[in-house]
Design a protein around this motif. Structure first.
Motif, PDB file in Angstrom:
ATOM      1  N   ARG A  37       0.829  -1.197   0.000  1.00  0.00           N
ATOM      2  CA  ARG A  37       0.000   0.000   0.000  1.00  0.00           C
ATOM      3  C   ARG A  37       0.870   1.257   0.000  1.00  0.00           C
ATOM      4  O   ARG A  37       2.061   1.201   0.301  1.00  0.00           O
ATOM      5  N   THR A  38       0.234   2.363  -0.339  1.00  0.00           N
ATOM      6  CA  THR A  38       0.865   3.672  -0.207  1.00  0.00           C
ATOM      7  C   THR A  38       0.589   4.161   1.205  1.00  0.00           C
ATOM      8  O   THR A  38      -0.570   4.329   1.577  1.00  0.00           O
ATOM      9  N   LYS A  69       3.082  13.841   7.546  1.00  0.00           N
ATOM     10  CA  LYS A  69       3.565  12.471   7.330  1.00  0.00           C
ATOM     11  C   LYS A  69       5.013  12.463   6.847  1.00  0.00           C
ATOM     12  O   LYS A  69       5.782  11.564   7.170  1.00  0.00           O
ATOM     13  N   ARG A 104      -8.449   0.680   0.291  1.00  0.00           N
ATOM     14  CA  ARG A 104      -7.856   0.489  -1.028  1.00  0.00           C
ATOM     15  C   ARG A 104      -8.823   0.981  -2.104  1.00  0.00           C
ATOM     16  O   ARG A 104     -10.003   0.632  -2.095  1.00  0.00           O
ATOM     17  N   ARG A 138       9.789  -2.271  -1.359  1.00  0.00           N
ATOM     18  CA  ARG A 138       8.860  -3.322  -0.932  1.00  0.00           C
ATOM     19  C   ARG A 138       9.558  -4.676  -0.876  1.00  0.00           C
ATOM     20  O   ARG A 138       9.330  -5.456   0.054  1.00  0.00           O
ATOM     21  N   ARG A 166      -9.301  -0.473  -8.968  1.00  0.00           N
ATOM     22  CA  ARG A 166      -8.429  -0.389 -10.135  1.00  0.00           C
ATOM     23  C   ARG A 166      -9.259  -0.724 -11.374  1.00  0.00           C
ATOM     24  O   ARG A 166     -10.273  -1.402 -11.293  1.00  0.00           O
ATOM     25  N   ASN A 204       0.741  16.819   2.777  1.00  0.00           N
ATOM     26  CA  ASN A 204       1.925  15.951   2.789  1.00  0.00           C
ATOM     27  C   ASN A 204       2.915  16.297   3.898  1.00  0.00           C
ATOM     28  O   ASN A 204       3.910  15.586   4.087  1.00  0.00           O
ATOM     29  N   ALA A 221       4.618   7.604  -2.169  1.00  0.00           N
ATOM     30  CA  ALA A 221       5.074   8.547  -3.197  1.00  0.00           C
ATOM     31  C   ALA A 221       4.265   9.832  -3.115  1.00  0.00           C
ATOM     32  O   ALA A 221       3.093   9.815  -2.729  1.00  0.00           O
ATOM     33  N   MET A 222       4.884  10.960  -3.501  1.00  0.00           N
ATOM     34  CA  MET A 222       4.205  12.265  -3.436  1.00  0.00           C
ATOM     35  C   MET A 222       4.636  13.168  -4.587  1.00  0.00           C
ATOM     36  O   MET A 222       5.830  13.344  -4.830  1.00  0.00           O
ATOM     37  N   SER A 223       3.615  13.750  -5.235  1.00  0.00           N
ATOM     38  CA  SER A 223       3.906  14.822  -6.197  1.00  0.00           C
ATOM     39  C   SER A 223       3.369  16.159  -5.687  1.00  0.00           C
ATOM     40  O   SER A 223       3.518  17.176  -6.370  1.00  0.00           O
ATOM     41  N   GLY A 224       2.768  16.159  -4.511  1.00  0.00           N
ATOM     42  CA  GLY A 224       2.230  17.387  -3.933  1.00  0.00           C
ATOM     43  C   GLY A 224       3.304  18.194  -3.221  1.00  0.00           C
ATOM     44  O   GLY A 224       3.402  18.193  -1.987  1.00  0.00           O
ATOM     45  N   ASN A 239       0.600   6.459   4.760  1.00  0.00           N
ATOM     46  CA  ASN A 239       0.430   7.846   5.221  1.00  0.00           C
ATOM     47  C   ASN A 239       0.922   8.064   6.645  1.00  0.00           C
ATOM     48  O   ASN A 239       1.045   9.200   7.094  1.00  0.00           O
ATOM     49  N   PHE A 248       9.886  13.626  -8.159  1.00  0.00           N
ATOM     50  CA  PHE A 248       8.877  13.407  -7.126  1.00  0.00           C
ATOM     51  C   PHE A 248       9.533  12.936  -5.841  1.00  0.00           C
ATOM     52  O   PHE A 248      10.755  12.738  -5.803  1.00  0.00           O
TER      53      PHE A 248
HETATM   54  C1  LIG Z   1       3.811   9.820  -8.448  1.00  0.00           C
HETATM   55  C2  LIG Z   1       2.844   9.754  -7.299  1.00  0.00           C
HETATM   56  C3  LIG Z   1       2.470  10.926  -6.658  1.00  0.00           C
HETATM   57  C4  LIG Z   1       1.605  10.897  -5.569  1.00  0.00           C
HETATM   58  N1  LIG Z   1       1.357  12.054  -4.873  1.00  0.00           N
HETATM   59  C5  LIG Z   1       0.721  11.983  -3.698  1.00  0.00           C
HETATM   60  C6  LIG Z   1       0.660  13.117  -2.860  1.00  0.00           C
HETATM   61  O1  LIG Z   1       1.170  14.192  -3.162  1.00  0.00           O
HETATM   62  N2  LIG Z   1       0.023  12.989  -1.671  1.00  0.00           N
HETATM   63  C7  LIG Z   1      -0.553  11.813  -1.279  1.00  0.00           C
HETATM   64  O2  LIG Z   1      -1.108  11.752  -0.169  1.00  0.00           O
HETATM   65  N3  LIG Z   1      -0.502  10.708  -2.056  1.00  0.00           N
HETATM   66  C8  LIG Z   1       0.127  10.761  -3.249  1.00  0.00           C
HETATM   67  N4  LIG Z   1       0.253   9.636  -4.013  1.00  0.00           N
HETATM   68  C9  LIG Z   1      -0.363   8.369  -3.540  1.00  0.00           C
HETATM   69  C10 LIG Z   1      -1.476   7.838  -4.445  1.00  0.00           C
HETATM   70  O3  LIG Z   1      -2.672   8.536  -4.219  1.00  0.00           O
HETATM   71  C11 LIG Z   1      -1.637   6.331  -4.138  1.00  0.00           C
HETATM   72  O4  LIG Z   1      -0.441   5.689  -4.527  1.00  0.00           O
HETATM   73  C12 LIG Z   1      -2.805   5.703  -4.866  1.00  0.00           C
HETATM   74  O5  LIG Z   1      -4.014   6.240  -4.423  1.00  0.00           O
HETATM   75  C13 LIG Z   1      -2.825   4.189  -4.674  1.00  0.00           C
HETATM   76  O6  LIG Z   1      -2.848   3.850  -3.311  1.00  0.00           O
HETATM   77  P1  LIG Z   1      -2.408   2.378  -2.856  1.00  0.00           P
HETATM   78  O7  LIG Z   1      -0.993   2.195  -3.324  1.00  0.00           O
HETATM   79  O8  LIG Z   1      -2.514   2.349  -1.360  1.00  0.00           O
HETATM   80  O9  LIG Z   1      -3.339   1.407  -3.507  1.00  0.00           O
HETATM   81  C14 LIG Z   1       1.065   9.647  -5.122  1.00  0.00           C
HETATM   82  C15 LIG Z   1       1.441   8.474  -5.790  1.00  0.00           C
HETATM   83  C16 LIG Z   1       2.316   8.518  -6.858  1.00  0.00           C
HETATM   84  C17 LIG Z   1       2.744   7.221  -7.511  1.00  0.00           C
END
Ligand SMILES: Cc1cc2nc3c(=O)[nH]c(=O)nc-3n(C[C@H](O)[C@H](O)[C@H](O)COP(=O)(O)O)c2cc1C
Length: 195
Positions: A17-18, A76, A182, A136, A185, A73, A144-147, A20, A167
């Motif tokens: 998962r991504t 976290k 989750r 992983r 997809r 962002n 990951a974050m682009s914000g 936080n 990023f």
């Molecule tokens: C390139 C990239 C940029 C992202 N930017 C942000 C962000 O700025 N802030 C945030 O909270 N999540 C960010 N995410 C997280 C995505 O929202 C998250 O990976 C997606 O919803 C899938 O979640 P999961 O991996 O838990 O299934 C980013 C993910 C990627 C790959």
């Protein structure tokens, strides 16, 4: 090559998962070296390897990053044991005589700004994705974050260099209590076609 078993596929994709939130558990310098030693083997065009990685681990480093982060962002990222700035060297092609010795690939790029830009962005993004999967594979979690404000990150970390941020990736041991549900997809039929 033998396909990976379900445990490995779950670790890399199905259960990963991504994150936080982050547990108070450090990531060692040895782990960061082990991570890079996997990431560097991922393929890039002409083996150009344009990504450069800054592993921000110290309070001083985090303080430099903080003003560039979007509000959502900030907290976290301050709590993550490591925040990786996935950057790209916009003069990556100067290293091609070393990295791609069997052809004069440098000349494909010199003076071609659009080719430089797209090659740096495409391949450093791929390398960032390799970083997520390699982390992983090593038992780490990522976010990951682009914000963030790339101009501010570049001024704080890369002033006077040819590096630009692409990023960010938080790295550590995720706190499962802070996960969102989750998200769905696309199915194969929605996102893919066989022609
Ligand atoms: C390139 C990239 C940029 C992202 N930017 C942000 C962000 O700025 N802030 C945030 O909270 N999540 C960010 N995410 C997280 C995505 O929202 C998250 O990976 C997606 O919803 C899938 O979640 P999961 O991996 O838990 O299934 C980013 C993910 C990627 C790959």
């Amino acid at each position: 090559m033998t396909p990976l078993d379900d445990l490995a596929l779950n670790t890399l994709f199905r259960d990963a998962r991504t994150h936080n939130g982050w547990l108070d558990k450090p990531v060692t310098t040895e782990q960061l070296h082990a991570l890079y030693d996997l990431v560097k083997m991922g393929p890039t065009s002409a083996n150009s390897s344009p990504a450069r990685f800054v592993f921000v681990t110290t309070p001083e480093g985090k303080a430099k990053l903080a003003p560039a982060l979007s509000a959502g962002n900030l907290e976290k990222t301050m709590k993550a044991p490591v925040t990786v700035i996935v950057a790209m060297d916009m003069t990556f092609y100067e290293h091609l005589p070393k990295l791609f010795p069997h052809a004069d690939a440098r000349v494909w790029f010199v003076g071609n700004e659009e080719m430089i830009r797209i090659t740096a962005l495409r391949n450093s993004s791929l390398q960032g994705a390799y970083l997520i999967l390699a982390a992983r594979a090593l038992g780490l979690d990522t976010g990951a974050m682009s914000g963030f404000d790339a101009k501010k990150v570049d001024e704080a970390f890369f002033a006077g260099t040819s590096f630009k941020s692409n990023f960010l990736v938080n790295l550590g041991y995720g706190d499962p209590s802070k996960l969102f549900l989750r998200s769905p997809r696309f199915s194969f039929e929605e996102a893919a076609q066989i022609v």
